[in-house]
Design an enzyme around this catalytic site. Structure first.
Site, PDB file in Angstrom:
ATOM      1  N   GLY A   1       0.843  -1.202   0.000  1.00  0.00           N
ATOM      2  CA  GLY A   1       0.000   0.000   0.000  1.00  0.00           C
ATOM      3  C   GLY A   1       0.866   1.234   0.000  1.00  0.00           C
ATOM      4  O   GLY A   1       2.054   1.172   0.319  1.00  0.00           O
TER       5      GLY A   1
ATOM      6  N   CYS B   1       5.224  -6.132   1.667  1.00  0.00           N
ATOM      7  CA  CYS B   1       5.594  -4.717   1.638  1.00  0.00           C
ATOM      8  C   CYS B   1       4.889  -3.957   2.774  1.00  0.00           C
ATOM      9  O   CYS B   1       5.188  -4.184   3.936  1.00  0.00           O
ATOM     10  CB  CYS B   1       5.285  -4.135   0.267  1.00  0.00           C
ATOM     11  SG  CYS B   1       6.127  -2.574  -0.037  1.00  0.00           S
TER      12      CYS B   1
ATOM     13  N   GLU C   1       4.075 -11.032  -5.999  1.00  0.00           N
ATOM     14  CA  GLU C   1       2.974 -11.200  -6.955  1.00  0.00           C
ATOM     15  C   GLU C   1       3.289 -10.691  -8.356  1.00  0.00           C
ATOM     16  O   GLU C   1       2.536 -10.964  -9.294  1.00  0.00           O
ATOM     17  CB  GLU C   1       1.708 -10.505  -6.418  1.00  0.00           C
ATOM     18  CG  GLU C   1       1.744  -8.974  -6.346  1.00  0.00           C
ATOM     19  CD  GLU C   1       2.360  -8.420  -5.056  1.00  0.00           C
ATOM     20  OE1 GLU C   1       3.300  -9.056  -4.526  1.00  0.00           O
ATOM     21  OE2 GLU C   1       1.937  -7.344  -4.600  1.00  0.00           O
TER      22      GLU C   1
ATOM     23  N   SER D   1     -25.193  -8.126 -25.364  1.00  0.00           N
ATOM     24  CA  SER D   1     -24.523  -7.225 -26.302  1.00  0.00           C
ATOM     25  C   SER D   1     -23.851  -8.007 -27.415  1.00  0.00           C
ATOM     26  O   SER D   1     -23.404  -7.435 -28.395  1.00  0.00           O
ATOM     27  CB  SER D   1     -23.469  -6.412 -25.556  1.00  0.00           C
ATOM     28  OG  SER D   1     -22.396  -7.256 -25.184  1.00  0.00           O
ATOM     29  N   GLY D   2     -23.760  -9.322 -27.223  1.00  0.00           N
ATOM     30  CA  GLY D   2     -23.014 -10.117 -28.197  1.00  0.00           C
ATOM     31  C   GLY D   2     -21.575 -10.288 -27.776  1.00  0.00           C
ATOM     32  O   GLY D   2     -20.830 -11.069 -28.365  1.00  0.00           O
ATOM     33  N   GLY D   3     -21.166  -9.563 -26.730  1.00  0.00           N
ATOM     34  CA  GLY D   3     -19.820  -9.719 -26.208  1.00  0.00           C
ATOM     35  C   GLY D   3     -19.737 -10.978 -25.343  1.00  0.00           C
ATOM     36  O   GLY D   3     -20.757 -11.595 -25.033  1.00  0.00           O
ATOM     37  N   VAL D   4     -18.507 -11.309 -24.955  1.00  0.00           N
ATOM     38  CA  VAL D   4     -18.299 -12.548 -24.216  1.00  0.00           C
ATOM     39  C   VAL D   4     -18.981 -12.504 -22.847  1.00  0.00           C
ATOM     40  O   VAL D   4     -19.648 -13.456 -22.440  1.00  0.00           O
ATOM     41  CB  VAL D   4     -16.783 -12.814 -24.040  1.00  0.00           C
ATOM     42  CG1 VAL D   4     -16.538 -14.058 -23.208  1.00  0.00           C
ATOM     43  CG2 VAL D   4     -16.126 -12.968 -25.397  1.00  0.00           C
ATOM     44  N   ASP D   5     -18.850 -11.370 -22.152  1.00  0.00           N
ATOM     45  CA  ASP D   5     -19.348 -11.322 -20.774  1.00  0.00           C
ATOM     46  C   ASP D   5     -20.865 -11.504 -20.702  1.00  0.00           C
ATOM     47  O   ASP D   5     -21.372 -12.310 -19.920  1.00  0.00           O
ATOM     48  CB  ASP D   5     -18.970  -9.989 -20.101  1.00  0.00           C
ATOM     49  CG  ASP D   5     -17.481  -9.740 -20.139  1.00  0.00           C
ATOM     50  OD1 ASP D   5     -16.738 -10.707 -20.377  1.00  0.00           O
ATOM     51  OD2 ASP D   5     -17.066  -8.591 -19.946  1.00  0.00           O
ATOM     52  N   SER D   6     -21.578 -10.758 -21.542  1.00  0.00           N
ATOM     53  CA  SER D   6     -23.035 -10.875 -21.453  1.00  0.00           C
ATOM     54  C   SER D   6     -23.503 -12.218 -22.009  1.00  0.00           C
ATOM     55  O   SER D   6     -24.490 -12.782 -21.533  1.00  0.00           O
ATOM     56  CB  SER D   6     -23.731  -9.703 -22.157  1.00  0.00           C
ATOM     57  OG  SER D   6     -23.511  -9.734 -23.542  1.00  0.00           O
ATOM     58  N   SER D   7     -22.790 -12.765 -22.978  1.00  0.00           N
ATOM     59  CA  SER D   7     -23.177 -14.070 -23.521  1.00  0.00           C
ATOM     60  C   SER D   7     -22.988 -15.173 -22.494  1.00  0.00           C
ATOM     61  O   SER D   7     -23.861 -16.032 -22.313  1.00  0.00           O
ATOM     62  CB  SER D   7     -22.361 -14.396 -24.769  1.00  0.00           C
ATOM     63  OG  SER D   7     -22.547 -13.407 -25.737  1.00  0.00           O
TER      64      SER D   7
ATOM     65  N   LYS E   1     -11.434 -11.601 -16.528  1.00  0.00           N
ATOM     66  CA  LYS E   1     -11.803 -11.785 -17.935  1.00  0.00           C
ATOM     67  C   LYS E   1     -11.418 -13.179 -18.463  1.00  0.00           C
ATOM     68  O   LYS E   1     -12.212 -13.845 -19.123  1.00  0.00           O
ATOM     69  CB  LYS E   1     -11.119 -10.705 -18.778  1.00  0.00           C
ATOM     70  CG  LYS E   1     -11.525 -10.709 -20.229  1.00  0.00           C
ATOM     71  CD  LYS E   1     -12.792  -9.919 -20.426  1.00  0.00           C
ATOM     72  CE  LYS E   1     -13.234  -9.907 -21.866  1.00  0.00           C
ATOM     73  NZ  LYS E   1     -14.493  -9.166 -22.020  1.00  0.00           N
TER      74      LYS E   1
END
Ligand code: XMP
Length: 520
Positions: A57, A84, A179, A230-236, A376
């Site tokens: 942080g 850290c 990380e 929307s036809g995008g991956v997320d909404s599909s 994603k």
């Protein structure tokens, strides 16, 4: 959802906190990131983690009022790993000392092991290369006295307590950032830690799918759900997961605003109608949107006009669905995390174009967001798990305002038609050359200028266009894709030959920053 083992990350506002979650997800471990202000003893008990990581942080533990972990955390018997600022918080809260550094350390550093400590347990496999570890440091303060019970495992020139541990309590604390990729063995160190804590790696997509379906059923009961597609991956993926969970209770609304790519509306509708028996309203509202955009050339006015109309149109169709109580959205984890910045404000800005922002409140709908725990690439993995076609899952992102923001200046039907054709040729070229999956996003922008050319023996006076192709991991930063000159030449020739209305092709070699990926 707590059928899987959980690791709690307490976020002190580091820029790279999400990467801790990424590294752990790669090990099939589920983690929750919570801002430090929101973590109390009761919250920890509710999450019931197997282990806790304290992130880095920007603050200084030497400052009065700076962030702390709940003191009770250290008495709960949980393995803890401090990174850290997280290390410094541990030392400070457990009786050690931290000083504002006169020895800031940024970037690459090397940690050497202390002579007398056995390198087993969570340190197994470290220091094998030249007897030292390359690590990535980013700190101004440093620990100057260890808390009782801790010992030093490794030191760097500017961080005498680079790696520390109290193995009896399973407390570990490092000054560097395991990380990030610049700490090559960082993931191995984190993996050793989680294995020691008892994680088995039970966070798989198959398990997630089962859990998500169960949760959706519990949340929705016998009510109706609307999902904006929307036809995008997320909404599909959202729609297909919901369909699997609640079948006939789901209705999808696909709004064609006339700003989609060539054949896109037909392809999306066909994909859903052919492969899934989902109730789907396909709304052709191109005239409405394009009419409203007439004469508009300011990018922000375009975006706002489209955003508002989208909500109106969606609401119109949603009103036809009797008894709808829920709205499903493809919100992802990066949109959800309320990470903390130095000022205590959220450090993640939520993009709402893709989703029907504003609707739930307006319509009194409750939200169903089955992807809100996923990144994603995990959504893509879930899509594969659900049997979505591979080429659909791998599609490049496409912005909510669509081609409107790839058509600087005024939008006309003529320009949109030219743009769609040129874009289709360009993407065809990219696919033919096997480059599609190496590129984050590729598209054509039609420019608001006409230029003079010569074709055959005649003069042309047509539009110029710009090709854009970028590599990126998250869309936040991007670099232009290094096509060969042959590829660019061939593509320019094809576009000019095949697309009437374009007589000049340029290639946009701007990175982000300073540019953005889209032109508007
Ligand atoms: P920029 O142009 O900001 O784009 O570099 C970054 C990524 O976001 C996408 N993008 C959008 N996505 N609604 C969306 O759903 C929007 O309004 C929007 N604007 C940009 C863009 O395509 C790129 O992937």
């Amino acid at each position: 959802m707590a059928q899987h083992q959980t690791l709690l990350i307490i976020d002190f506002g580091s820029q790279v906190t999400q990467l801790i979650a990424r590294r752990l997800r790669e090990l099939n471990i589920f983690c929750e990131i919570r801002p430090y202000q929101a973590v109390t003893e009761a919250v920890i008990q509710e999450i019931a983690p197997l282990a806790v990581i304290l992130s880095g942080g920007p603050d200084s533990v030497t400052r009065d009022g700076s962030p702390r972990a709940p003191q009770a955390l250290f008495d709960m018997g949980l393995p803890i790993f401090g990174i850290c600022y997280g290390q410094q918080v541990m030392m400070e809260q457990l009786g050690g000392k931290v000083e504002a550094g006169h020895h800031a350390e940024y970037g690459r550093a090397y940690v050497a092991p202390t002579a007398d400590h056995k390198l087993d347990g969570i340190f197994a496999g470290l220091f094998l290369t030249e007897g030292r570890e390359q690590v990535w440091m980013s700190h101004g303060d440093r620990v100057t006295a260890l808390a009782p019970g801790f010992e030093v495992i490794g030191t760097s020139p500017n961080a005498p307590f680079a790696i520390t541990a109290d193995e009896s309590r399973k407390f570990y604390a490092v000054q560097f950032h395991p990380e990030v990729h610049h700490t090559p063995n960082g993931k191995a160190l984190l993996e050793n830690f989680v294995r020691m804590a008892g994680f088995t790696g039970d966070w798989t997509m198959a398990a997630y799918r089962e859990e998500a379906i169960k949760t959706i059923r519990e949340q929705v009961g016998d009510k109706q759900v609307i999902c904006g597609l929307s036809g995008g991956v997320d909404s599909s993926v959202t729609a297909i997961l919901l369909h699997e969970a609640i079948g006939e209770q789901l209705t999808c609304v696909f709004v064609d605003h006339g700003l989609l790519r060539q054949n896109e509306a037909a392809e999306v509708v066909k994909m859903f109608r052919d492969n899934y028996n989902i109730k789907l309203i396909a709304a052709d509202e191109a005239d409405l949107f394009i009419g409203a955009l007439e004469g508009v050339s300011d990018p922000e006015v375009k975006r706002k006009t489209i955003g508002k109309l989208f909500i109106d149109v969606f609401q119109k169709y949603a009103n036809e669905i009797e008894g709808a109580e829920f709205l499903a959205q493809g919100t992802l984890y990066p949109d959800v995390i309320e990470s903390v910045s130095f000022s205590g404000g959220p450090s993640v800005t939520i993009k709402s174009h893709h989703n029907v922002g504003g609707l739930p409140e307006k319509m009194g709908l409750k939200l169903v967001e089955p992807l809100r725990e996923l990144f994603k690439d995990e959504v893509r993995a879930l899509g594969r798990e659900l049997g979505l076609p591979a080429d659909f899952i791998g599609r490049h992102p496409f912005p909510g305002p669509g081609l409107a923001i790839r058509c600087p200046g005024e939008i006309t039907r003529e320009k949109l038609a030219i743009l769609q054709k040129a874009d289709a040729v360009y993407i065809d070229q990219i696919r033919k050359h096997g480059l599609y999956d190496d590129i984050w996003q590729a598209f054509v922008a039609i420019l608001p200028v006409r230029t003079v050319g010569v074709m055959g023996d005649g003069r042309t006076y047509d539009y110029a266009c710009a090709l854009r192709a970028v590599t990126s991991v998250d869309g936040m930063t991007a670099d232009y894709y290094p096509f060969t000159h042959e590829f660019l030449g061939e593509t320019a020739t094809r576009i000019i030959n095949e697309v009437k209305g374009i007589n000049r092709v340029t290639y946009d070699i701007t990175s982000k920053p300073p540019g953005t990926i889209e032109w508007e």
